[in-house]
Structure formats: structure tokens, C-alpha cells
Design an enzyme around this catalytic site. Sequence first.
Site, short mmCIF file in Angstrom:
data_model
loop_
_atom_site.label_atom_id
_atom_site.label_comp_id
_atom_site.label_asym_id
_atom_site.label_seq_id
_atom_site.Cartn_x
_atom_site.Cartn_y
_atom_site.Cartn_z
N ASP A 472 39.85 -7.12 -38.37
CA ASP A 472 39.60 -6.48 -37.48
C ASP A 472 39.89 -5.30 -36.92
O ASP A 472 40.54 -4.35 -38.20
CB ASP A 472 40.73 -7.25 -36.12
CG ASP A 472 39.73 -7.95 -34.66
OD1 ASP A 472 39.14 -6.53 -34.32
OD2 ASP A 472 40.01 -8.22 -34.04
N ASP A 541 33.24 -10.82 -28.73
CA ASP A 541 34.72 -11.21 -27.70
C ASP A 541 34.26 -12.67 -26.14
O ASP A 541 35.14 -12.61 -26.15
CB ASP A 541 35.66 -10.16 -27.24
CG ASP A 541 36.17 -9.61 -28.19
OD1 ASP A 541 36.74 -10.66 -29.68
OD2 ASP A 541 37.13 -8.73 -27.97
C1 GLA Z 1 40.28 -8.16 -30.98
C2 GLA Z 1 39.23 -9.69 -31.46
C3 GLA Z 1 39.71 -10.81 -30.57
C4 GLA Z 1 41.61 -10.66 -30.94
C5 GLA Z 1 41.99 -9.40 -30.58
C6 GLA Z 1 43.73 -10.04 -31.02
O1 GLA Z 1 39.62 -8.01 -30.01
O2 GLA Z 1 37.64 -9.49 -31.31
O3 GLA Z 1 38.63 -12.21 -31.07
O4 GLA Z 1 41.79 -11.32 -32.52
O5 GLA Z 1 41.26 -8.87 -31.31
O6 GLA Z 1 43.97 -8.80 -30.99
#
Ligand code: GLA
Length: 730
Positions: A472, A541
Site C-alpha cells: 500500500d 477502496d
Molecule cells: C488503504 C487501502 C485499503 C486498506 C487500508 C488500510 O486505504 O486501500 O484497502 O488496506 O489502506 O489502512
Amino acid sequence: MNTLPEPALPSSPTAPRRRVRIDEDSGTVLLRTARSAYVFRVDRAAGTVRHVHWGAPVPLADAVALPLWSENDNSFAGPWDGTEEYPVDGGARFGAPALEVRFADGSSPVEPRVQDVVLLGDDHVAVHLRDRTRPLAWQLHYRVPSDGDVVERWTEIAHTGTPEDGDVLLSRYACAHWPLPQRPDWRLSAVHGEWSAEGRLQRSGLPFGETTLGSRRGHTGHHASPWIALDPRDTGEEHGEVWVVALASSGSWRISAQRTAAGRTGVLVGEGHEGAELNLRPGGRHRTPVSPALYSSDGFGGASRSFHRHLRAHVLPHAQELRPVLYNSWEATWFEVSEENQIALARRAAAVGAELFVLDDGWFRGREDDRAGLGDWTPHPERFPRGLRPLSDEVHRLGMAFGLWVEPEMVNADSDLYRAHPDWVLHLPDRTTTELRHQMVLDFSRSEVTDWALGRLRRLVTENAVDFLKWDFNRSFTEAGRHAGGPDARRVHIEHARGLYRVLDQLRAEFPRLRIEACAGGGGRVDVGILHRTDQVWTSDNTDAVDRLRIQHGFSQLYPARVMSAWVTDSPNPLTGRVVPLRFRFHSAMAGVLGLGGDLTRWTDAELAEAAELVRTYKEIRPVIQRGEQFRLLSPEDGLLTAVQYVEDDRTVVLIWRPSTAYGPPQPPLRLRGLEPGARYRDEDTGREWSGATLMAFGLPLPELPPGDCASALVRLRRVVSAARPEPAA
Ligand code: GLA
């Protein structure tokens, strides 16, 4: 000069043998892709490389005779503007340049001279240029990968002088300038968006002047994606001409389309935004990333399929490998993870058919929420008192692979790493260091930082038998400079991504079975560069199955279903509150790499059973979705219905969605694409048979959809008698 007639170009996408042809006498170079030609000519008198043609195939015998474009002759016109392969800032050139520099004496104009045209193989040619008097040289590289329509271009720029010459500052250092042919009008396609709303397709007329898309964020961004397509305004989804230009890079970037009243249009593409300068010391070199681009005469859909094929054949690692059905715990447990709740989820996930279990954020020391812990990549002592190994072992025992969320390029102020190395983050001594999501960016352009990251990841993967990383990246750059200052302090905007690539490449080399999902708060870093080093991307997301249809539509313009990770999560959706039936949620996520992301411990037995059945169905159609050709039959941008078709060999899958209903005329049959007209296709669920010709001309009679909003259907067809390979009579 080669006067032999050119062999006819094949109409099917098989590679011609010699993809680069050079005619020495005229200085003409012809690049042949499977279904297009790209022609330029070295103009030694003018000291430059002039564009001749990019579009449908032409034979070399014609290419050498094609006239160069000429400008109206007046004292305000640049004679070559818009027609050069790599325009510099210098002489009578008034368009935006690909190369703009400042020499040590403060002067800028560059005066190019062609030195050589060098054939570097059947598929690769480079033109060497240098400044007439100054210590600057650059090479334009062109490569034509096999079996496709893509031409790849990049440029290498070198300071060829000695310390007495001083440094050369590069303020523009494009990969390429892609000149387009003359057409009466142009339309530009690109995607825009934001966090949780990526990939919104926009199409608008190309204005005269310079239209620029880009990122100043240090990563590619949710707000745009580094590609554009141009068409002459009469192109449709399945017909007409399209030129696509992309960039294989994950840092800040800039793509601009220039259109002049003199009828010239071209696209400049490069990394770094306005002001992100690079300093070359004597002997220094800079190699730009690759810009892949293609011409298609088969409409937007044809261009997408062609680009997907290129990515599968030449960019994605292990492209033939089918991606597993994953389960990710983020929307089930958020930051509240523990060995116990993850094992409970893993058991449910395995029971519905997941093949990979991914433990998301919250598993490491100090991570109660997003305020602390990033940088300290050791298991949280209360949540995982025995470390992660027992969970990993249990996941493996359940027959799944084990995946782990990491965000190696970031640090919270509240972490041991930051306390030990406060100077490792992007910051400037007299500026306030901005925190976003309470975190700062580690400077991956520094080798001590990437060495540390590699060491931590190596240990994590080894100690916990990790098969998959969700990698990420949750904020954009600020204070992105070097405290040492200097003229190119902002090169971190591109060098960070190069550091990231080094870590990813090294990790993959050391752990050849490790697979990686790229994520940046969803789709904030999706580009051809990252796809060369990762196996799939977390698309957004936003897991609302209806919103996803638009996001996926935009995503598919350049990127294939094979990398598009999509989860089925809970209803109501945690982001939008929308209530969506399980089947629709599955059908939406089945359009890519299916995953599950809900709190399975709250799903009823009936829901779990339906989920298991749908996962089984997905596994059965997975090769068609992940390896097949994709046809966008009905866009989510218009009409009540959206539909996507996938074709692989003798199999076809059609997904149909109706997000909301309304009274109106009955929907017409769905005209399919990409079938063999003379073959018959059997609906695998109803047993009905149709000829390919009927399915494409009349269309597939729509299956009955459940009444109301959020209705969907899946149709599977198999070719039963092929025109090409008739089955023997029984
Ligand atoms: C980001 C990712 C999510 C999740 C969060 C965790 O927003 O896109 O899928 O993994 O971080 O903090």
C-alpha cells in the site's frame, strides 16, 4: 536502397519478421507492428528527425517517398513544429519541447545534429543526436515488441563534457513526442477521478493549444492515469481510428496533447512535472521510462484489447498464471485484527472457496488506528502474542496462500523507525513537515532507506511464510526535496519510484514465488510501470458493486481484467450505504480478479452457501475472464443496462447488470462480438444454441433479470461446432 516489393502485411496479429526497416538513401525508418506502421525520416540537413506516418500499414517503398509535412512559409511559423520526433527548445521551434535544458552559462537553446541511426536488433532502433557545440547528446530509442500493435519509445540523455563545462539542468526530458496524422478534428479520452471514484472516463474535443494531464504528487494518482487516447471524433467503441499513448512510470508525470492551427497534433509524454528538474553532471546520463503507444483501427474497444494483449505478452510478470480468489479482512475487522478473529475469518473464507487469505492493516506493533506504527514491521504483541506464524500456518493448513498488508514507503511519527531516523522522510529543515493520514513518506530515492525496507520485507516474508504482499501507499508527497538542496532537489518526484522499483525487483528475484498486489488507497498508483513488477492492483477502496461498474469501465480502457482486483463485501456497503443483492455484488466483482472482503462471520448460512456456489462458478469461468479478450458491450455511462463480454478460444462469458430499473421499452437483444459467424454456440445453462452470426447480428436474447434495482445475470456460451474445425458427424 531496397527496391524489393514489400510482402503483404498480415491482417491477423502475428508478428512480421523484421519489425524495423531502414532505407539508408532516404534516411527513412519504418517500424512495423502487427497492424500498423510508424515511419520517421532522419533529416540530416535540418539536424533533426522528422515524423512521416503513424497509422495503417504502408509498404517501405511508399514510406520512403512520402513527403514531409511542411509549414506555411511566414516569419512567425516554426518550419518543423509538430513534425519532429523529439522537438528541443532551440531555433525556430515554438511548440512545447521534449527536451529543454539550461547550460552552465545560463543559456538554453539546443542545436541538434544527427550522428547516427543504429539498428540494435530486428525490433529495436536508436537515433543518436548531439548538440552542435555543447556537451549534450541524446538517443531516441524505438522498439517494436512482437505480436502486437505497440511501439515503445524512450530517450537517453547524456552530459558528454568535462568538469570545465559545468552541469546541465534538464527542465524537460520527455520519453517521446508522438506526432499524429492530419485529421480535420480530434477528441481526447482520458480518465479522471479521486479517492474511491477512480477511472471516470471523459471524452471531449481537443482544444487548440496545449492540454496537459499529469501528477505533481510523486505517484501516478487517483485523479488521472498516465495515458490518453486521441481519435478523429468519428470513432466508436468498435469502429474507427484511435491512437493511445501511455507512460510506464509510477512517479510524477506529464502528458500533453498539442494542437496547432496549422493542422498538427502531437503528444508529449514524460515523467516529472513542471519544475521537477534533473541535474546532469559531466558524464551523467538519464534514461527516461518507456512510453508504449499504439494505433488501432478497431475503435476504443479494439485499442483496449490491443493494449491488454501487450500488457499480458510483454509487461505483466507471470501473465498466464490465473489469479487466485482472495479473501481480505480489511472491511471485516478494520484495525481491530487479532489472531483469533483472523483465524475465524480464514476458516469461513476457505469454506466458501477462497484460495488466498490476506491479513490487512493493524497487525503490527503500535497500530491501534492510523496514528502510529507504520515503520515498525513486527507483530503487535497483544493481538498476535505468538507472532504471525500460527495464523500463517493455519491459513496454509486450510489450503490457502497467506498474504500480508504492508506500507513500506511510509512512517508514522509515533514509531521507533521515525524516532531513530527522522531524517529519512521527505522534509525540508525550515518547512513544516505535512502529515497526511498522520504519516510521512520515506525517501526511497536514498539507498540506505531502500536497503532498510528490503531487509525488513525479507525478514517478514521469510519468518511468516508470506506468499503475497498487499503493498500500500496512502498519501501524496509534500516537502519533496532534498535538504542538501541543489539544483535538482525535486528529482525525488521521479527517483522515489525508481527506488521502489529496485526494492520490488530485488524482492521478486529473491522470492520468485511471492506475488504482489499494488495499492495506493485503492487505485492511486496504477500504471504500466508498476504492472511490470506486481501481479494485480487494488482497483479502488470503493467496494460498492454499482459504483464499481463505472470504475471498472474506466480501468478497462487500458488495463486488463487479469490485474483488476475486486471484492464482494457486506451490504449495506460501508462507504455508500447501498443495499445490493449478493448475486449482483458477485457479478460485479467477477468482472475482474474476484475476491471477498466482507465480515463472513456475520453472513447467514444461506449467504455463505450462495457465495460458495458463485465462487465455484467464477473458478469455472476464470480463464475466460482473466485471459480472454474483453468487449464492452454496453457502457455504464449510458442506458439502463451495462454488459461486458469475454472471449477465450471456444468460450464466451457475458456479464449483464441493471443497477436501477425504470419503466420503458423492453431492452433489445445484446449483440455479441468476437465470435465465429459460422460456428454454433451453446448456452451452458439453458442448452439453447445460436450461431455466432445470429449472436452478433441479431443479438443474444436477454436473459430474464430479477425485477427491481440491482439485477444481474451471467451467461456462459461454448462453441459447439467450429466453422474452422468442423466436428465430425456423429
Ligand atoms: C488503504 C487501502 C485499503 C486498506 C487500508 C488500510 O486505504 O486501500 O484497502 O488496506 O489502506 O489502512
